[in-house]
Scaffold this active site. Structure first.
Site, short mmCIF file in Angstrom:
data_model
loop_
_atom_site.label_atom_id
_atom_site.label_comp_id
_atom_site.label_asym_id
_atom_site.label_seq_id
_atom_site.Cartn_x
_atom_site.Cartn_y
_atom_site.Cartn_z
N CYS A 193 0.84 -1.19 0.00
CA CYS A 193 0.00 0.00 0.00
C CYS A 193 0.89 1.25 0.00
O CYS A 193 1.77 1.40 -0.84
CB CYS A 193 -0.98 -0.03 1.17
SG CYS A 193 -2.28 1.22 1.08
N GLN A 194 0.70 2.16 0.95
CA GLN A 194 1.53 3.35 1.04
C GLN A 194 3.00 2.97 1.18
O GLN A 194 3.89 3.67 0.66
CB GLN A 194 1.10 4.21 2.22
CG GLN A 194 1.88 5.51 2.38
CD GLN A 194 1.62 6.17 3.71
OE1 GLN A 194 1.48 5.49 4.75
NE2 GLN A 194 1.51 7.49 3.71
#
Length: 352
Positions: free
Chosen positions: A138-139
């Site tokens: 993800c991030q």
């Protein structure tokens, strides 16, 4: 009347089961770890394996700042970490900890040029390697892309999982909410950070729930009635709830830069991101990349992840998808049968 009686009996049984459950019955993070490095609130862990490592293949998991990273080691039978260990990898993970008021001024420079780079150097030294493998989630995948661009000499292979790249894909509800169409008119990030300092984790949790308010805020509790009399399924449900509501605050300045430069400005694909005075150029990433995405992801739309191919400089680029959502990529039993072997086989082909 029969359906009502059956539902009532389930509730009674479910209440009896829940009254017997203890905190230790809902533990998350099943694989033993050892701390190998600590800096401020950040800890680098190495997972202990029962399998003897036949080859020197360390991989560093870089998770998002949002929520806690033990989602990748949720429980027996549904642990990405445990399955990677069984297949012979040496797995490390960065735990970002819980930022406090004193961490408000941490920037992306601190996270990427500081914490990630220092953790990479620790692993390189431990294994006597020039370059290691990164798995960014993800991030954390976005951070890993930035890091690989800035430090190509330290990364051998890069795996990105449900990673946002093009932040202006309008199919993503979070992209729209964050301001991909109207920027600061949609969300005044400066006002939020200047008011809160650190962004409360509870606020972010509420935001994610409101992206699908009925499904995430109502329906799952209605569906709970179907499994409330099954202790195993109830414990699984409570594990997920525990993870969802274990939400660290976000360091204010890092949040400000990430939301304004990535979500609102979409500067990553424009080559305009600067970290510590250095420009992030995705074209500078020429190492092998495995890009994994979830076809039903409502937080990171597939198109956002798939955009990566247009901007990197690597001739060795592989895409792999799974028919699940953003969370299912970690916890689906079916995915865990196929995802770890996919990662390990891809890596071993590129370690010559």
């Amino acid at each position: 009347m029969h359906e009502f009686t059956e539902l009532f009996q389930k509730l009674v049984k479910g209440i009896d089961i829940s009254s017997r459950l203890r905190e230790e019955d809902i533990q998350i993070g099943v694989t033993p770890t050892e701390e190998v490095y600590r800096e401020d609130k950040v800890v680098l862990y190495r997972f202990n394996s029962k399998v003897e490592h036949s080859r020197n293949i360390p991989i560093l998991i870089v998770y998002a700042l949002v929520n806690r990273p033990y989602m990748v080691d949720l429980q027996e039978g549904r642990s990405l970490v445990a399955n990677l260990l069984k297949l012979g990898l040496d797995v490390y993970l960065i735990d970002w900890g819980y930022p406090s008021r004193g961490d408000r001024w941490l920037t992306l420079d601190d996270y990427i040029n500081g914490y990630i780079n220092n953790c990479v150097d620790v692993i390189r030294k431990r294994h006597n390697l020039e370059r290691i493998n990164l798995l960014g989630i993800c991030q954390g995948g976005t951070f890993s892309l930035c890091y690989s661009s800035l430090y190509p000499e330290k990364v051998k292979n890069l795996i990105t999982m449900v990673t946002p790249v093009d932040f202006h894909i309008k199919e993503g509800l979070f992209n729209v909410w964050s301001g991909c169409t109207q920027a600061s008119q949609a969300m005044d990030v400066d006002l939020m950070v200047d008011t809160f300092g650190n962004i409360p984790g509870d606020f972010l949790n509420f935001t994610f729930i409101m992206l699908k308010p009925f499904q995430l805020g109502v329906k799952k509790y209605i569906d709970l009635l179907e499994i409330i009399d099954n202790e195993e399924k109830l414990v699984n449900f409570l594990r997920m709830e525990k993870w969802i509501f274990d939400s660290p605050d976000q360091a204010g300045e890092a949040y400000r830069q990430f939301m304004k430069d990535f979500y609102q400005g979409n500067k990553l694909i424009k080559g305009q991101i600067e970290i510590g005075g250095k420009r992030v150029d995705l074209g500078n990433i020429r190492i092998p990349i495995l890009n994994i995405y979830a076809t039903q992801d409502h937080l990171v739309p597939p198109a956002s992840s798939l955009a990566l191919e247009k901007y990197i400089g690597s001739p060795d680029y592989t895409v792999c998808s799974f028919p699940v959502g953003h969370i299912g990529i970690y916890v689906s039993s079916k995915v865990q049968q196929n995802l770890p072997p996919t990662i390990v086989n891809w890596l071993k082909m590129r370690l010559a």
